[in-house]
Design an enzyme around this catalytic site. Structure first.
Site, PDB file in Angstrom:
ATOM      1  N   ASP A 234      11.901  -5.774   4.747  1.00 27.22           N
ATOM      2  CA  ASP A 234      10.536  -6.264   4.951  1.00 27.22           C
ATOM      3  C   ASP A 234       9.877  -6.433   3.593  1.00 27.22           C
ATOM      4  OD1 ASP A 234       8.020  -6.911   5.773  1.00 27.22           O
ATOM      5  OD2 ASP A 234       7.749  -5.181   7.095  1.00 27.22           O
TER       6      ASP A 234
ATOM      7  N   LYS B  21       2.939  -6.950  17.329  1.00 28.43           N
ATOM      8  CA  LYS B  21       2.281  -5.647  17.159  1.00 28.43           C
ATOM      9  C   LYS B  21       0.957  -5.693  17.916  1.00 28.43           C
ATOM     10  CE  LYS B  21       4.230  -4.638  12.613  1.00 28.43           C
ATOM     11  NZ  LYS B  21       3.980  -4.741  11.157  1.00 28.43           N
TER      12      LYS B  21
ATOM     13  N   ARG C 264       0.811  -1.220   0.000  1.00 27.75           N
ATOM     14  CA  ARG C 264       0.000   0.000   0.000  1.00 27.75           C
ATOM     15  C   ARG C 264       0.848   1.276   0.000  1.00 27.75           C
ATOM     16  NH1 ARG C 264      -1.462   1.012   6.210  1.00 27.75           N
ATOM     17  NH2 ARG C 264       0.434   0.201   7.144  1.00 27.75           N
TER      18      ARG C 264
ATOM     19  N   ASP D  32       5.955 -11.752  10.625  1.00 21.91           N
ATOM     20  CA  ASP D  32       5.163 -10.585  11.020  1.00 21.91           C
ATOM     21  C   ASP D  32       3.682 -10.869  10.758  1.00 21.91           C
ATOM     22  OD1 ASP D  32       4.072  -8.154  11.631  1.00 21.91           O
ATOM     23  OD2 ASP D  32       5.097  -7.000  10.076  1.00 21.91           O
TER      24      ASP D  32
ATOM     25  N   LYS E  75      14.940  -0.040   8.313  1.00 22.96           N
ATOM     26  CA  LYS E  75      14.057  -1.124   7.881  1.00 22.96           C
ATOM     27  C   LYS E  75      13.609  -0.777   6.475  1.00 22.96           C
ATOM     28  CE  LYS E  75       9.601  -3.027   8.974  1.00 22.96           C
ATOM     29  NZ  LYS E  75       8.772  -3.584  10.039  1.00 22.96           N
TER      30      LYS E  75
ATOM     31  N   CYS F  18       4.899  -1.553  14.985  1.00 27.85           N
ATOM     32  CA  CYS F  18       3.651  -0.805  14.999  1.00 27.85           C
ATOM     33  C   CYS F  18       3.138  -0.659  13.570  1.00 27.85           C
ATOM     34  CB  CYS F  18       3.846   0.580  15.628  1.00 27.85           C
ATOM     35  SG  CYS F  18       5.016   1.655  14.763  1.00 27.85           S
TER      36      CYS F  18
ATOM     37  N   ASP G  65      10.910  -1.446  16.481  1.00 27.87           N
ATOM     38  CA  ASP G  65      10.516  -0.820  15.209  1.00 27.87           C
ATOM     39  C   ASP G  65       9.279   0.023  15.496  1.00 27.87           C
ATOM     40  OD1 ASP G  65      10.019  -0.236  12.520  1.00 27.87           O
ATOM     41  OD2 ASP G  65       8.961  -2.118  12.177  1.00 27.87           O
TER      42      ASP G  65
ATOM     43  N   THR H  98      11.753   3.309   8.926  1.00 26.99           N
ATOM     44  CA  THR H  98      11.365   2.658   7.676  1.00 26.99           C
ATOM     45  C   THR H  98      11.793   3.479   6.467  1.00 26.99           C
ATOM     46  OG1 THR H  98       9.460   1.699   8.774  1.00 26.99           O
ATOM     47  CG2 THR H  98       9.386   1.793   6.363  1.00 26.99           C
TER      48      THR H  98
ATOM     49  N   ASP I 233       8.539   3.453  14.728  1.00 28.49           N
ATOM     50  CA  ASP I 233       8.834   4.724  14.079  1.00 28.49           C
ATOM     51  C   ASP I 233       7.578   5.496  13.683  1.00 28.49           C
ATOM     52  OD1 ASP I 233       8.039   3.052  12.082  1.00 28.49           O
ATOM     53  OD2 ASP I 233       9.760   3.374  10.772  1.00 28.49           O
TER      54      ASP I 233
HETATM   55 MG    MG Z   1       6.433  -6.048   8.691  1.00 26.48          MG
END
Ligand code: MG
Length: 366
Positions: free
Chosen positions: A190, A267, A24, A243, A160, A295, A320, A135, A322
């Site tokens: 990722d 998460k 996305r 994840d 990341k 998150c 992670d 990220t 951010d």
């Molecule tokens: Mg991920």
């Protein structure tokens, strides 16, 4: 301390730059904020983002789940009956993990306020600082190299990097980023489910052969393909983190038992809040599997709850978080301090959130 009413609002904050992954592109954080009001005057705060491509949640879905499923179970209940009230949230219908996470964190906030103790101390943790990665969105290689250089200039020492929108380009993207930042900066990637298992192994081993020195890869294959995930974990030189494959504590147990990943990413929005995140962390401790705390695109109310958890569980070795630094403003008052990569947890009772600045929160009539 009895729960007397629930107020919902929409928080809207612009991102510094568009957030782009294999799944996305997003320009703003648009989250649902939950206020649990009590007869003592104390207010517990929670927040949930509508992350349709990952959790299936929409703004309307989060609001509906809270008003129609969760609120009827909580109104009039004592916060001090804590195990029971947190269980009521998880049992209020299936799925809707983001709505549950928002209400669950607001309950933890109230319970900490009731007993005058910060949540991380309630969980046995110490007041400390965390260091987050940042990220880098999927873009043409030269844009990603520039974004990576800018992040390092802002003090980040772990990136990341999002990959996977076009597998043929991924190695070129990573090579450009590695060239731009040198070999001292940690790079994790990722793929957000974008690869097949064979494709993942080929791409990752090629990246390894090119000396890109990746710390780990997150979710190389589709969420439901645990066998594929295990195949990549066995055959890739790059360690694998689950994840999207891990929502619930039961999902985490399946991964641990099958040794399908080297790490898992916890998460709050996937598991339904701190209550279930603690169960995943406990199982991870038993199996000796290190965790990352992550998150969605969240403002500080939700990320702050993740900070409280991370300060209390040493099995969470990677951070992670951010969300707040990706926003161009932080409209949330109180809670942890975010100074680029360094996060300092609040020492106020509960979660320490005091509210949202005027202009960033519009209350919904409920
Ligand atoms: Mg991920």
């Amino acid at each position: 301390m009895k729960i007397t009413h629930i107020r919902l609002g929409r928080l809207s904050a612009p991102l510094r730059v568009p957030f782009k992954t294999a799944l996305r592109t997003v320009n703003r954080v648009e989250d649902v904020v939950v206020e649990l009001h009590t007869d003592s005057g104390a207010v517990g705060y929670g927040e949930a983002p509508p992350t349709g491509p990952i959790t299936g949640d929409t703004t309307g879905g989060i609001v509906g789940a809270i008003l129609e499923l969760i609120a009827p179970a909580l109104l009039g209940r004592e916060v001090d009956d804590f195990e029971a009230v947190t269980a009521l949230v998880q049992k209020a219908g299936v799925h809707n993990t983001s709505a549950k996470a928002a209400v669950d964190m607001a309950l933890w906030d109230l319970y900490g306020q009731l007993h005058n103790i910060p949540v991380h101390k309630l969980l046995g943790g110490a007041r400390r600082q965390l260091v987050t990665d940042i990220t880098i969105s999927v873009n043409p290689p030269e844009q990603m190299a520039k974004d990576a250089r800018d992040a390092v200039a802002r003090g980040y020492d772990c990136l990341k990097v999002k990959v996977g929108a076009d597998p043929a380009l991924d190695t070129a993207r990573l090579a450009a980023v590695r060239r731009a930042v040198g070999d001292k900066v940690c790079i994790r990637i990722d793929a957000n489910q974008a690869w097949t298992p064979r494709q993942a192994v080929r791409i990752l081993n090629e990246m390894q052969d090119k000396g890109l020195a990746l710390e780990l890869v997150e979710q190389p294959v589709p969420a439901a393909d645990l066998e594929g995930l295990a195949y990549v974990t066995r055959n890739s030189w790059v360690p694998v983190m689950a994840d999207e494959s891990v929502f619930s504590p039961a999902d985490a147990m399946r991964i641990f038992q099958a040794r399908a990943a080297d790490y898992v990413n916890i998460k709050l929005m996937k598991c339904g809040g701190l209550t279930n995140a603690l169960r995943i962390a406990a199982a991870a401790e038993v199996y000796g599997v290190e965790c990352m705390i992550g998150c969605m695109l969240e403002a500080k109310i939700a990320v702050n709850a993740a900070v409280e958890l991370a300060c209390a569980r040493s099995i969470i070795t990677r951070v992670d978080l951010d969300g707040p630094v990706l926003c161009s403003v932080d409209p949330v008052e109180g809670g942890a301090q975010f100074d680029e990569r360094v996060i300092t947890v609040s020492d106020a009772p509960g979660m320490g959130i005091r509210g949202v600045q005027p202009g960033y929160l519009s209350y919904l009539d409920t």
